[in-house]
Write an enzyme that holds these catalytic residues in place. Structure first.
Site, PDB file in Angstrom:
ATOM      1  N   HIS A 123      65.962  30.509  11.371  1.00 62.27           N
ATOM      2  CA  HIS A 123      67.139  29.657  11.516  1.00 62.27           C
ATOM      3  C   HIS A 123      68.109  29.903  10.366  1.00 62.27           C
ATOM      4  CE1 HIS A 123      64.444  27.486   8.776  1.00 62.27           C
ATOM      5  NE2 HIS A 123      65.509  26.860   8.297  1.00 62.27           N
ATOM      6  N   ASP A 173      70.522  27.463   8.059  1.00 63.99           N
ATOM      7  CA  ASP A 173      70.701  26.030   7.822  1.00 63.99           C
ATOM      8  C   ASP A 173      72.082  25.567   8.287  1.00 63.99           C
ATOM      9  OD1 ASP A 173      68.176  25.576   6.808  1.00 63.99           O
ATOM     10  OD2 ASP A 173      68.768  25.975   4.737  1.00 63.99           O
ATOM     11  N   HIS A 206      66.541  32.570   7.917  1.00 63.81           N
ATOM     12  CA  HIS A 206      65.291  32.565   7.159  1.00 63.81           C
ATOM     13  C   HIS A 206      64.212  31.807   7.918  1.00 63.81           C
ATOM     14  CE1 HIS A 206      67.518  28.972   5.757  1.00 63.81           C
ATOM     15  NE2 HIS A 206      66.326  28.394   5.637  1.00 63.81           N
ATOM     16  N   ARG A 222      65.538  21.598  -2.032  1.00 66.57           N
ATOM     17  CA  ARG A 222      66.547  22.368  -1.288  1.00 66.57           C
ATOM     18  C   ARG A 222      67.930  21.737  -1.392  1.00 66.57           C
ATOM     19  NH1 ARG A 222      65.357  22.632   4.811  1.00 66.57           N
ATOM     20  NH2 ARG A 222      65.739  20.407   4.562  1.00 66.57           N
TER      21      ARG A 222
HETATM   22  C1  SIN Z   1      63.777  26.131   4.843  1.00 65.61           C
HETATM   23  O1  SIN Z   1      63.677  26.449   6.006  1.00 65.61           O
HETATM   24  O2  SIN Z   1      64.850  25.745   4.375  1.00 65.61           O
HETATM   25  C2  SIN Z   1      62.561  26.154   3.940  1.00 65.61           C
HETATM   26  C3  SIN Z   1      61.938  27.485   3.789  1.00 65.61           C
HETATM   27  C4  SIN Z   1      60.561  27.402   3.178  1.00 65.61           C
HETATM   28  O3  SIN Z   1      60.003  26.305   3.000  1.00 65.61           O
HETATM   29  O4  SIN Z   1      59.988  28.459   2.887  1.00 65.61           O
END
Ligand code: SIN
Length: 276
Positions: free
Chosen positions: A105, A107, A254, A269
């Protein structure tokens, strides 16, 4: 402050050395960091203390930080930071069967104003597993056949939070859902900072090509996603505690990975608002 930028041996990403978040960050140094992110799409900074305020100040330099739709995981000090954790002691431990974010995805692609960048900071990491994968969507676009370039030119796609994240998705409550109606974005985005084109569809949040029949849309998206899943476009980040990894959400997607059942893993995050 003088920083050096060293490209990773991967299809995207660079490591930044010499960044000291304990000291004030002058404009020239920050410009070098931002440039590295635009050029390499992912940047890694290591050896950073878990100094919440210093990290927050750094995140804010990239732009306005957007509170994540899942309000229950906001950091108690500010909604500009979300906690991604398996550790119940953080007060934000996830209970989903699959790790949070374990689907490809970008973000906020489900938002009318998709995000420019995400910064993840590793508070605690498991001894094994828990890597994060990043995909270079500029290279993915560039390596499509000419016929596909022609086919997707001018198309738009509909995005929705949590569309195909499976067990890794936390469902939205009524209010969260009401604040996030389906949105439409171009399938190919031109990055205003680099001028480069990137694919802007992702398996997690893109539900269909706008104005196309369901079967044709599914088949086109599946073809694009199969292409993006090729490892030749990926960087796999193995976390150490005290690292920031930032990605350009306009030109990457990612995915979290698993493999750390029963171990603690906590990331902070910050998601940077889109600048259009
Ligand atoms: C995310 O998808 O923002 C997190 C990625 C992760 O936890 O590795």
């Amino acid at each position: 402050m003088t920083v050096t930028v060293s490209p990773l041996a991967a299809p995207l990403g660079a490591e930044i050395f010499g960044l000291d978040l304990k000291r004030p960050l002058d404009d020239a140094t920050f410009a070098a960091v931002r440039r590295a992110l635009v050029d390499h799409l992912v940047v890694v900074v290591s050896g950073l203390d878990p100094d919440f305020q210093a990290l927050l100040r750094f995140g804010r330099r990239f732009g306005r930080l957007v509170p994540h739709v899942l309000t229950q995981y906001h950091h108690p000090e500010t909604s500009e930071v979300s906690i991604i954790s398996t550790d119940p002691a953080t007060g934000a431990g996830r209970t989903t069967n699959a790790p949070a974010g374990a689907f490809w995805h970008s973000d906020l692609s489900y938002d009318a104003n998709p995000s420019d960048a995400t910064l993840l900071y590793s508070v605690e990491v498991p001894a094994q597993g828990g890597d994060t994968l990043f995909c270079n969507m500029v290279k993915a676009y560039q390596t499509l056949p000419a016929a596909m370039h022609k086919r997707i030119e001018g198309l738009t796609a509909v995005h929705r939070y949590g569309y195909r994240g499976g067990d890794a998705v936390v469902d939205l409550d009524k209010q969260q859902h009401a604040r996030h109606p389906d949105v439409v974005h171009p399938v190919v985005r031109v990055n205003r900072d680099s001028g480069r084109k990137a694919l802007f569809v992702n398996p997690g949040f893109t539900i269909r090509i706008a104005g196309m029949g369901a079967d044709e849309s599914r088949s086109l998206l599946d073809d694009l996603f199969d292409h993006c899943r090729k490892p030749e476009f990926h960087y796999r980040h193995k976390w150490r505690p005290g690292q920031i990894v930032a990605c350009d959400n306009r030109a990457t997607m990612h995915s979290a990975t698993g493999g750390y059942e029963g171990q603690k893993r906590t990331l902070w995050r910050m998601i940077v608002r889109g600048s259009g």
